[in-house]
Enzyme design. Structure first.
Site, PDB file in Angstrom:
ATOM      1  N   SER A 144       0.830  -1.199   0.000  1.00 25.40           N
ATOM      2  CA  SER A 144       0.000   0.000   0.000  1.00 25.40           C
ATOM      3  C   SER A 144       0.873   1.261   0.000  1.00 25.40           C
ATOM      4  O   SER A 144       1.665   1.453  -0.919  1.00 25.40           O
ATOM      5  CB  SER A 144      -0.962  -0.054   1.198  1.00 25.40           C
ATOM      6  N   ASP A 149      -9.429  -5.306  -5.290  1.00 22.50           N
ATOM      7  CA  ASP A 149      -8.988  -4.296  -4.328  1.00 22.50           C
ATOM      8  C   ASP A 149     -10.012  -3.165  -4.310  1.00 22.50           C
ATOM      9  O   ASP A 149     -10.174  -2.445  -5.288  1.00 22.50           O
ATOM     10  CB  ASP A 149      -7.611  -3.775  -4.752  1.00 22.50           C
ATOM     11  N   HIS A 154      -7.027  -5.952  -1.266  1.00 16.84           N
ATOM     12  CA  HIS A 154      -5.914  -5.032  -1.061  1.00 16.84           C
ATOM     13  C   HIS A 154      -4.820  -5.634  -0.176  1.00 16.84           C
ATOM     14  O   HIS A 154      -3.637  -5.476  -0.443  1.00 16.84           O
ATOM     15  CB  HIS A 154      -6.448  -3.751  -0.419  1.00 16.84           C
TER      16      HIS A 154
END
Length: 419
Positions: free
Chosen positions: A231, A326, A359
């Site tokens: 991320s 995601d 994600h």
């Protein structure tokens, strides 16, 4: 013969080790329910269960016996691990103290109904620190990190591990990588000790201290450093590979090709954060979950290009991993953009996107977390993902990450597991 539950080859293993679960001593065609239970460090109970029918010999082998119902269906050798779920909604299973294992209790019950007649049980100790791996707290200069050293004199390939904008010092991925033969430095950069929850600026010099710390370590191979990030940590990994000397390979997991959320200050330059508008976030009326997927401005708009990370300038090798489900942000599109730019400049990059993956691509057998509290934002955030597809993606991504670093940092085969 009494019912026996076995975890093979050993009831004690690393968390990312696949195991064979067998039950013997059942009656032929006997209907049973298998249940796993795990209590995390906060006292939260995670459980999964599946219905099975014994074979003609009165045995079950989850590597070939299909689940008939429950938390999953079909032949899933590790399904009782990756389908673990808390009854409390939006809980994420993550390891805080890597010096202790997660203990998974595996029980076999009579029938496919109420689980009130226990037939047999055992416990699977799943560790995050392999035999002989050292954990060393690092407070050197500004650097706040934890170093994990594989057993033996080395030298070993060196990695820097960065998690996302939730902050803190996350160690469990780094400790597992060290257990696989990498000297790994887990680095905190937000919301830890005296590091602010949301820093006004992040300095490349801080991350350069981490690189220099590893490069001068006598047990780290001198062929270059690898960096991986998830991320926000992923765009930092790309920035490090672009602007800092000594980075030879970088892995972006669910990341972006631009600097996100916080200005990044280098030597004589600052990359602004990619523009975003929180008014575009969507909050579910039913669940209160926050969907951030439309918050960021269009990355294809030239007005945002001063926020791009110029990865095409880097000499490092790149691996991009993303999930097509995601729901936190459009990581697959962002990874595609980075790969296309690299290819435009004659550079190669590896890129794998996973259907049904969300994600939070974690080490294998950590269960899918579709939504959880974001510790910095204080909101319940959607991460996305489908249970089986996400689990398969984590297994594949973990193999690829290790193979990528071995190829580019040491030119060696992946070593065998050792606990």
């Amino acid at each position: 013969m009494a019912v026996q539950v076995m975890v093979l080859p050993s009831p004690k293993c690393l968390f990312d080790d696949p195991v064979q679960i067998r039950v013997v001593g059942l009656h032929p065609q006997q209907a049973v329910t298998l249940r796993t239970s795990l209590v995390d460090e906060s006292g939260e109970l995670f459980q999964a269960h599946a219905h099975y029918r014994a074979g003609s010999s009165g045995e079950l082998d989850l590597s070939c016996s299909p689940a008939l119902g429950g938390s999953y269906l079909g032949v899933e050798p590790m399904g009782l691990l990756w389908s673990l779920q808390s009854k409390t909604p939006y809980k994420r299973l993550a390891k805080r103290n890597v010096l202790t294992p997660f203990c998974v209790d595996l029980e076999v019950y009579q029938g496919h109904g109420d689980m009130n007649r226990l037939l047999g049980k055992c416990t699977n100790e799943r560790w995050f620190l392999g035999e002989g791996v050292k954990r060393i707290s690092v407070r050197e200069g500004r650097l706040k990190a934890t170093l994990f050293l594989p057993p033996g004199p080395g030298p070993f390939p060196g990695l820097i591990d960065l998690y996302g904008s939730g902050g803190g010092l996350v160690e469990y991925r780094a400790s597992l990588l060290a257990s696989r033969g990498f000297v790994t430095l887990a680095v905190a950069y937000m919301a830890f000790e005296d590091i602010p929850t949301t820093p006004e600026v992040l300095e490349l010099g801080y991350f350069e201290e981490a690189v220099n710390f590893l490069r001068k370590h006598q047990q780290v191979k001198d062929t270059g450093i690898g960096v991986l990030g998830l991320s926000k940590g992923a765009d930092l990994a790309l920035s490090m590979a672009t602007f800092l000397p000594g980075i030879k390979a970088a892995v972006s997991i669910s990341g972006s090709c631009f600097n996100s959320f916080i200005p990044l200050k280098g030597n004589g330059f600052t990359i602004p954060p990619h523009p975003y508008n929180l008014e575009r976030m969507k909050i579910s009326d039913d669940s209160g979950l926050v969907d951030f997927s439309d918050v960021l401005d269009d990355h294809r708009d030239p007005a945002t290009w001063d926020c791009r990370i110029p990865v095409e300038r880097s000499l490092a090798k790149f691996l991009f991993l993303s999930g097509l489900d995601d729901t936190n942000w459009k990581s697959d599109l962002y990874c595609q953009d980075a790969v296309q730019r690299l290819q435009h400049f004659g550079r190669e990059a590896e890129f794998y996107s996973y259907s049904g993956a969300g994600h939070l691509l974690e080490p294998p057998y950590l269960p899918l977390c579709r939504a959880s509290i974001h510790r910095v934002l204080g909101m319940f955030v959607c991460w996305g993902g489908q249970w089986r597809e996400h689990a398969k993606a984590q297994e594949d991504a973990w193999r690829r990450i290790q193979a990528f670093f071995w190829q580019h940092l040491m030119d060696s085969d992946i070593p065998k597991s050792k606990l």
